[in-house]
Design a protein around this motif. Structure first.
Motif, PDB file in Angstrom:
ATOM      1  N   ASP A   1       0.814  -1.214   0.000  1.00 11.58           N
ATOM      2  CA  ASP A   1       0.000   0.000   0.000  1.00 11.58           C
ATOM      3  C   ASP A   1       0.842   1.256   0.000  1.00 11.58           C
ATOM      4  O   ASP A   1       0.534   2.242  -0.632  1.00 11.58           O
ATOM      5  N   ASP A   2       1.889   1.226   0.760  1.00 13.45           N
ATOM      6  CA  ASP A   2       2.713   2.413   0.897  1.00 13.45           C
ATOM      7  C   ASP A   2       4.149   2.022   0.585  1.00 13.45           C
ATOM      8  O   ASP A   2       4.759   1.267   1.325  1.00 13.45           O
TER       9      ASP A   2
ATOM     10  N   SER B   1       6.630   4.337  -0.171  1.00 18.72           N
ATOM     11  CA  SER B   1       7.618   5.407  -0.021  1.00 18.72           C
ATOM     12  C   SER B   1       8.000   5.637   1.439  1.00 18.72           C
ATOM     13  O   SER B   1       9.159   5.891   1.737  1.00 18.72           O
ATOM     14  N   THR B   2       7.037   5.564   2.355  1.00 16.53           N
ATOM     15  CA  THR B   2       7.354   5.896   3.741  1.00 16.53           C
ATOM     16  C   THR B   2       8.300   4.901   4.418  1.00 16.53           C
ATOM     17  O   THR B   2       9.203   5.342   5.118  1.00 16.53           O
TER      18      THR B   2
ATOM     19  N   ILE C   1      11.862   5.729   4.202  1.00 16.42           N
ATOM     20  CA  ILE C   1      12.320   6.848   5.019  1.00 16.42           C
ATOM     21  C   ILE C   1      12.388   6.429   6.484  1.00 16.42           C
ATOM     22  O   ILE C   1      13.316   6.746   7.204  1.00 16.42           O
ATOM     23  N   ARG C   2      11.381   5.668   6.885  1.00 13.69           N
ATOM     24  CA  ARG C   2      11.238   5.290   8.296  1.00 13.69           C
ATOM     25  C   ARG C   2      12.471   4.550   8.807  1.00 13.69           C
ATOM     26  O   ARG C   2      12.904   4.744   9.931  1.00 13.69           O
TER      27      ARG C   2
ATOM     28  N   PHE D   1      15.512   6.426  10.560  1.00 20.71           N
ATOM     29  CA  PHE D   1      15.477   7.087  11.854  1.00 20.71           C
ATOM     30  C   PHE D   1      16.104   6.213  12.928  1.00 20.71           C
ATOM     31  O   PHE D   1      16.006   4.990  12.881  1.00 20.71           O
TER      32      PHE D   1
ATOM     33  N   LYS E   1      12.376   4.458  19.945  1.00 18.62           N
ATOM     34  CA  LYS E   1      10.959   4.341  20.276  1.00 18.62           C
ATOM     35  C   LYS E   1      10.488   2.898  20.190  1.00 18.62           C
ATOM     36  O   LYS E   1       9.410   2.589  20.654  1.00 18.62           O
TER      37      LYS E   1
ATOM     38  N   MET F   1       7.237   1.173  21.899  1.00 19.16           N
ATOM     39  CA  MET F   1       6.150   0.694  21.070  1.00 19.16           C
ATOM     40  C   MET F   1       5.840  -0.778  21.321  1.00 19.16           C
ATOM     41  O   MET F   1       4.708  -1.201  21.210  1.00 19.16           O
TER      42      MET F   1
ATOM     43  N   ALA G   1      10.546  13.936   4.596  1.00 23.59           N
ATOM     44  CA  ALA G   1      11.003  12.915   5.532  1.00 23.59           C
ATOM     45  C   ALA G   1      10.877  13.384   6.977  1.00 23.59           C
ATOM     46  O   ALA G   1      10.578  12.598   7.871  1.00 23.59           O
TER      47      ALA G   1
ATOM     48  N   VAL H   1       7.623  12.662   8.514  1.00 18.99           N
ATOM     49  CA  VAL H   1       7.480  11.280   8.957  1.00 18.99           C
ATOM     50  C   VAL H   1       8.076  11.155  10.351  1.00 18.99           C
ATOM     51  O   VAL H   1       7.466  10.610  11.268  1.00 18.99           O
ATOM     52  N   TRP H   2       9.261  11.722  10.495  1.00 16.02           N
ATOM     53  CA  TRP H   2       9.957  11.641  11.770  1.00 16.02           C
ATOM     54  C   TRP H   2       9.116  12.251  12.885  1.00 16.02           C
ATOM     55  O   TRP H   2       8.886  11.637  13.914  1.00 16.02           O
TER      56      TRP H   2
ATOM     57  N   GLU I   1       5.545  10.471  13.519  1.00 22.58           N
ATOM     58  CA  GLU I   1       5.580   9.135  14.106  1.00 22.58           C
ATOM     59  C   GLU I   1       6.097   9.182  15.538  1.00 22.58           C
ATOM     60  O   GLU I   1       6.162   8.169  16.210  1.00 22.58           O
ATOM     61  N   LYS I   2       6.482  10.364  15.994  1.00 22.70           N
ATOM     62  CA  LYS I   2       6.892  10.525  17.391  1.00 22.70           C
ATOM     63  C   LYS I   2       5.740  11.075  18.229  1.00 22.70           C
ATOM     64  O   LYS I   2       5.940  11.426  19.396  1.00 22.70           O
TER      65      LYS I   2
ATOM     66  N   ARG J   1       0.243   4.527  18.858  1.00 21.40           N
ATOM     67  CA  ARG J   1       1.037   4.316  17.647  1.00 21.40           C
ATOM     68  C   ARG J   1       0.568   5.279  16.573  1.00 21.40           C
ATOM     69  O   ARG J   1      -0.630   5.529  16.431  1.00 21.40           O
TER      70      ARG J   1
ATOM     71  N   ARG K   1       1.268   6.066  12.384  1.00 24.00           N
ATOM     72  CA  ARG K   1       1.931   5.647  11.158  1.00 24.00           C
ATOM     73  C   ARG K   1       1.558   6.616  10.052  1.00 24.00           C
ATOM     74  O   ARG K   1       0.386   6.855   9.798  1.00 24.00           O
ATOM     75  N   LEU K   2       2.559   7.158   9.375  1.00 28.64           N
ATOM     76  CA  LEU K   2       2.280   8.112   8.313  1.00 28.64           C
ATOM     77  C   LEU K   2       2.442   7.440   6.959  1.00 28.64           C
ATOM     78  O   LEU K   2       3.323   6.613   6.763  1.00 28.64           O
ATOM     79  N   GLN K   3       1.563   7.787   6.053  1.00 31.01           N
ATOM     80  CA  GLN K   3       1.726   7.347   4.661  1.00 31.01           C
ATOM     81  C   GLN K   3       2.037   8.577   3.842  1.00 31.01           C
ATOM     82  O   GLN K   3       1.163   9.397   3.578  1.00 31.01           O
ATOM     83  N   LEU K   4       3.282   8.694   3.460  1.00 28.16           N
ATOM     84  CA  LEU K   4       3.757   9.922   2.829  1.00 28.16           C
ATOM     85  C   LEU K   4       3.064  10.180   1.498  1.00 28.16           C
ATOM     86  O   LEU K   4       2.577  11.277   1.235  1.00 28.16           O
ATOM     87  N   ALA K   5       3.001   9.151   0.648  1.00 26.32           N
ATOM     88  CA  ALA K   5       2.458   9.364  -0.693  1.00 26.32           C
ATOM     89  C   ALA K   5       0.981   9.726  -0.639  1.00 26.32           C
ATOM     90  O   ALA K   5       0.515  10.575  -1.386  1.00 26.32           O
TER      91      ALA K   5
ATOM     92  N   VAL L   1      -7.362   2.313  -1.759  1.00 28.92           N
ATOM     93  CA  VAL L   1      -6.288   1.360  -1.503  1.00 28.92           C
ATOM     94  C   VAL L   1      -6.627   0.003  -2.108  1.00 28.92           C
ATOM     95  O   VAL L   1      -5.806  -0.653  -2.723  1.00 28.92           O
TER      96      VAL L   1
END
Lengths: 54, 757
Positions: free
Chosen positions: A32-33, A35-36, A39-40, A43, A47, A51, B53, B56-57, B60-61, B71, B73-77, B119
Motif C-alpha cells: 500500500d505504501d 515510499s514511507t 524513510i522510516r 530514523f 521508540k 512501542m 522525511a 514522517v519523523w 511518528e513521534k 502508535r 503511522r504516516l503514509q507519505l504518498a 487502496v
C-alpha cells in the motif's frame, strides 16, 4: 520421461506457493505504501522499546 | 507595535481550536473512527501539508508528545496518518488539536466519513497482475516444447493432452479475473456508444482466447495460451504504468470533500453544534474565522470577508456586505459571521455545478481525439481482418485463421504496448514538471489542441506580481515617508505592497529609520498613524468616508489625497511564453478576462490582434465564447486554461480544461489537467511534448509493423522456425516498449522540473 509428470506437479506447486505468498503480502497491505518505509528505516529507533510495550 | 500582533495571534490560535468543538460529539467521532475495541480506537486522517522525511519523523513521534497515542503511522504518498490511541487517556479532539498545532491540520469533511476503496483498487490491480504473470510463466513453459521439432513429437505423444489441459487451467483465472477490467471498460464503451481504446483490446483478447480454445478442443493445435496470458500480463503492466495515480491529487474530488462535518446553529440565543446534514433553510448559522460555509447563505452580519480560494484558487479575499450571498465552500476570514441558510446543503450552487458536470462533459467531448483514434483503429483492424478472411473465403477454416491472426497481431502491438507506455511515461515525466494529467487520453488531446484560451486573472497574473498605481495629489518626499512609516507598521498585504512600491519608485533604500509614533489598525477597514506630527489614514473608501468604489484611499491630516489601485501583474516569464505560442502558426491563442481592459497593454504583444483579447467577460460569456469557438472550428480541439470556479463553465465546455493552481491540492472543478502555476511558464514546451506522444506511438507502430513484415517474409520464404518466432515476438515487444520510454524521456529533457510542494 514419466518423471515429467511429477516435476510439473512440483513446479506448479512451488510457483503456486509464491503466488499465494504474494497475494497474502498484497492483501495484508505491504504494497500500500511504498515510499514511507524507506524513510522510516533511516530514523534512530529508540521508540521501538516504547512501542513494543503497548 | 509588536504587542497587539502577538495578542491577536494567541487569540486566533484559541479561536481556531474552538472550531474542533464538534469533535466532542461522540456520534461524529464514531463516524470518523475506523474501529474501536477495549477502549482503544484507530483513526486515519488526511494531512494535506505533509511533504517530507522530517514530517514522517515528527508525526511518528506523536506518542512521545501525547502519551495517550499508542502508535502513529504516516503514509507519505497518500498524505494520511493512521493513529491508534487509548480512549481513556486522550480524545480525538486533542489529537486533532495537537496535529493542528504542529502545523498539520487534518482535512475533516464529509468525505472523511465515507471513504475506503482507493487502496483496495490498487491491491486488486497487483493481484490481477500476479495471477496473469504466474499463468504467463507457466503456460510459456508448457508451450515451449511445441516450438521445437522434437517438442512436436513430444506434444504429439501423451504429453500434449496434459500440456493443453494445464494451459487451459492456467488461462481460466486470467480471462475470468485478470482481463476483467478490459472487458468492463469495453462493455461500458459499447453501452454508452462511445469508443474507447479497450474495445479493440477486448476484441483482440477474445479472438486470441477463442481461437486457442477452438484449437485445443478441436485438437488441431496447441493454441496460443502463452501469447494470451503474456498479452494480458503486458497489458496489465502497461495499465499499472499508466495508472501512476497522483495519490495526493484528486481530479474526481467529490463535493463532500469540501463540506465540513459540523456547524454552529443559532437557536434563539443558544449556540448549538449540529451535524451539517440536519441544517434546514432559514437556520441562522454562526461561522467562525477559518470555517467553511456549508450551504449557500445570506450574510446577516454587517460586513464579511470571504476567501473563495478553496474553490477558485484566487487568493484575494472577497468583501461582502449585509444581504450578500455566500456560496458553499467559501472560507470565512476574520471576525465571526452570522448567516442565514438559503438553500439546502444538497442543493448548493457548488453541488449543482457538480451534478451538471457529466452531462455537459459527454456532450462537449464527442470530439475526443483518442476516441477518434480508437474509432479509426478499430474500423481499420476489423476491415483488414474481414478483407483478409474474405480472400480465403471458400476455405472457411483458413478464412477464420487469417481473420483472427490479423486481430491478434494488430491489437497488441500498437495499442497495448506503445500506447500505455508512451502516454504513461509522458504522464509520469510531466508530473515532475508540475503537470498532472487526469488520464492518458488527455495527453493526446492536449497535444492536438489548436485553440488555446487563457483566463487572465489568477492564471496569467499572480498576486505575487502585484502592481500598484496611484492617482490623486502629488506626493512629496515627506508624504511618501509618512505613508511608508504607517504601511510598515501594518500587517495587511496591501499596505506592504504600497510600501514596497513607494520605496522602490522613490529610491528609498533604508526603511529602518522610518518609524511612526502612533499606529492603530481596524482590521478590514484601514489604519491611522501619526508621523512627525501629521495624521495619516489609509483604508477602504468607507474608512476614509468617501464614496468612490475601489482602491485604497489615502488621507493626510484629514485631507483626502488620492487612492492607490492594486492589480495583479503578469507572472514573470509568462509573456515570452505567450509570444512563443503566438509565433507557432498551428496555434491560435485567446485571452478572456472578467476585468476591465485597463491593463490590456501588458498582453497585446502576446496575442494576435484585438479580436483575440476579450475583457469584461462574465463566467457565462466565457463559456459561450468556447461554444462559439466550437461552432466556428468544428474538428479542432479547444484548450481552456483557467483557475477556478469562475472559469468552471468554460473549462467544462472546452475539450481540455486546464486548471492552474498555486497549490496542487486545491479544488479544481471539471478539469482534465491540473497544472502548477510554475509549469505555466513552459506551457508551449509542455504542449509540444504532449504532442510528441502521438508521433512516438506512430514510430512504435512502425517498428512493430517492420517486425511483422520481416516475420511474414521469413515465414513465406520458409526460413522462419518456431524457435525464431518465439524469440522474435518478445524482442519486438521489448523494442516497442524501449522505444516508447526512451523517446518520451529524451524529448522531456529540455523542460525544467518544477519543485513540487
Amino acid at each position: 520421461m514419466e518423471v515429467i509428470f511429477m516435476l510439473i506437479g512440483f513446479s506448479v506447486l512451488v510457483a503456486g506457493g509464491f503466488l499465494i505468498a504474494f497475494t497474502w503480502a498484497v492483501k495484508s497491505g505491504q504494497f500500500d505504501d511504498r515510499s514511507t518505509p524507506a524513510i522510516r528505516m533511516l530514523f534512530d529507533e529508540q521508540k521501538d522499546e516504547d512501542m513494543s510495550k503497548e | 507595535m509588536d504587542v497587539p500582533e502577538v495578542i491577536s495571534l494567541k487569540h486566533l490560535a484559541h479561536k481556531s481550536m474552538e472550531r474542533f468543538a464538534f469533535l466532542d460529539d461522540s456520534a461524529i467521532v464514531d463516524s470518523l473512527l475506523e474501529y474501536q475495541l477495549d477502549g482503544k480506537a484507530q483513526v486515519t486522517l488526511k494531512l494535506p501539508s505533509v511533504h517530507c522525511a522530517s514530517c514522517v519523523w515528527l508525526l511518528e513521534k506523536l506518542p512521545f508528545i501525547n502519551p495517550g497515542i499508542i502508535r502513529s503511522r504516516l503514509q507519505l504518498a497518500g498524505k494520511s496518518i493512521t493513529i491508534y490511541y487509548d480512549k481513556e487517556k486522550t480524545s480525538l479532539r486533542s489529537i486533532i488539536e495537537l496535529l493542528t498545532m504542529l502545523g498539520y491540520e487534518p482535512e475533516l469533511s464529509m468525505a472523511t466519513v465515507q471513504k475506503e476503496g482507493q487502496v483496495n483498487s490498487n491491491r486488486i490491480m497487483y493481484i490481477r497482475l500476479a495471477i496473469a504473470g504466474f499463468a504467463f510463466g507457466n503456460t510459456m513453459l508448457f508451450s515451449l516444447p511445441g516450438y521445437f521439432d522434437e517438442g512436436m513429437n513430444l506434444m504429439a505423444s501423451h504429453f500434449s493432452l496434459l500440456f493443453s489441459g494445464l494451459n487451459l487451467l492456467f488461462s481460466l483465472p486470467v480471462i475470468l479475473y485478470s482481463a476483467l477490467p478490459f472487458f468492463k471498460n469495453a462493455f461500458a464503451g459499447v453501452r454508452s456508444k462511445t469508443m474507447n481504446l479497450d474495445i479493440p483490446i477486448a476484441m483482440g483478447i477474445i479472438a486470441l482466447y477463442g481461437r486457442s480454445l477452438y484449437e485445443i478442443f478441436s485438437n488441431s493445435g496447441p493454441g496460443f495460451m502463452d501469447s494470451f496470458t503474456g498479452l494480458v500480463f503486458f497489458l496489465l503492466i502497461g495499465r499499472l504504468f499508466q495508472k501512476k495515480s497522483f495519490d495526493a491529487l484528486e481530479f474526481d474530488r467529490d463535493h463532500s470533500s469540501f463540506i465540513p462535518l459540523q456547524c454552529t446553529v443559532l437557536e434563539g440565543e443558544k449556540e448549538m453544534s449540529k451535524p451539517v446534514s440536519s441544517i434546514n433553510i432559514g437556520d441562522a448559522l454562526i461561522i467562525h474565522n477559518q470555517e467553511i460555509i456549508p450551504a449557500d447563505s445570506k450574510l446577516l452580519s454587517a460586513i464579511g470577508h470571504i476567501d473563495y480560494s478553496f474553490i477558485t484558487g484566487e487568493s484575494t479575499p472577497v468583501e461582502l456586505i449585509k444581504g450578500g450571498m455566500i456560496y458553499a465552500g467559501a472560507r470565512v476570514l476574520g471576525p465571526t459571521l452570522k448567516v442565514e441558510v438559503k438553500r439546502e446543503v444538497s442543493r448548493s450552487a457548488l453541488l449543482r455545478m457538480w451534478n451538471a458536470e457529466p452531462v455537459s462533459k459527454s456532450e462537449s467531448k464527442l470530439l475526443h481525439v483518442s476516441s477518434v483514434f480508437a474509432k479509426y483503429f478499430t474500423a481499420f483492424t476489423i476491415g483488414l481482418a474481414i478483407l483478409g478472411g474474405m480472400l480465403y473465403l471458400p476455405d472457411i477454416s483458413s478464412a477464420i485463421n487469417v481473420f483472427t491472426a490479423v486481430l491478434i497481431i494488430a491489437c497488441p502491438c500498437a495499442l497495448t504496448l506503445a500506447g500505455p507506455f508512451t502516454l504513461g511515461n509522458i504522464m509520469r515525466l510531466s508530473a515532475k514538471k508540475g503537470v498532472y494529467f487526469k488520464n492518458p487520453e488527455t495527453v493526446m488531446e492536449f497535444g492536438s489542441g489548436s485553440s488555446i484560451v487563457f483566463d487572465k486573472t489568477g492564471t496569467l497574473t499572480s498576486s505575487l506580481e502585484g502592481q500598484v498605481e496611484y492617482e490623486g495629489n502629488i506626493l512629496l518626499r515627506d508624504d511618501i515617508e509618512m505613508i511608508i512609516s504607517g504601511c510598515l507598521a501594518s500587517t495587511h498585504p496591501k499596505s506592504r505592497m504600497i510600501a514596497a512600491w513607494l520605496s522602490k519608485r522613490n529610491d528609498i533604500g533604508n526603511l529602518s529609520g522610518i518609524r511612526c509614533d502612533m499606529f492603530k489598525e481596524i482590521p478590514g477597514s484601514g489604519w491611522t498613524s501619526h508621523f512627525r506630527g501629521h495624521e495619516i489614514q489609509i483604508g477602504s473608501s468607507e474608512f476614509i468616508k468617501q464614496t468612490t468604489e475601489c482602491g485604497v484611499f489615502l488621507s493626510i491630516d484629514g485631507i483626502q489625497y488620492g487612492r492607490f489601485m492594486m492589480y495583479e501583474g503578469p507572472r514573470k516569464g509568462i509573456l515570452p511564453m505567450l509570444k512563443r505560442l503566438k509565433d507557432d502558426v498551428t496555434i491560435t491563442t485567446f485571452l478572456l478576462s472578467g476585468d476591465d481592459d485597463k491593463h490590456a497593454y501588458h498582453y497585446e504583444s502576446g496575442f494576435e490582434g484585438e479580436h483575440s483579447l476579450r475583457f469584461y467577460q462574465s463566467p457565462e460569456q466565457k463559456a459561450q465564447f468556447i461554444d462559439a469557438l466550437h461552432a466556428q472550428k468544428e474538428d479542432e480541439v479547444i484548450v481552456m486554461v483557467g483557475d477556478g470556479i469562475n472559469d468552471a463553465g468554460a473549462l467544462k465546455k472546452s475539450n481540455v480544461g486546464i486548471a492552474v493552481t498555486e497549490h496542487i491540492s486545491s479544488f479544481t472543478p471539471g478539469c482534465d489537467i491540473v497544472m502548477s502555476s510554475n509549469a505555466l511558464l513552459y506551457f508551449d514546451m509542455l504542449k509540444k511534448y504532449a504532442q510528441s506522444g502521438s508521433s512516438v506511438i506512430m514510430g512504435a507502430f512502425l517498428i512493430s509493423v517492420m517486425y511483422n513484415t520481416i516475420g511474414l517474409t521469413l515465414a513465406l520464404m520458409g526460413i522462419l522456425t518456431p524457435l525464431l518466432t518465439a524469440i522474435l515476438m518478445p524482442v519486438s515487444s521489448l523494442t516497442v516498449i524501449g522505444f516508447s520510454i526512451g523517446m518520451t524521456s529524451w524529448k522531456a529533457r529540455h523542460i525544467p522540473n518544477v519543485e513540487s510542494e
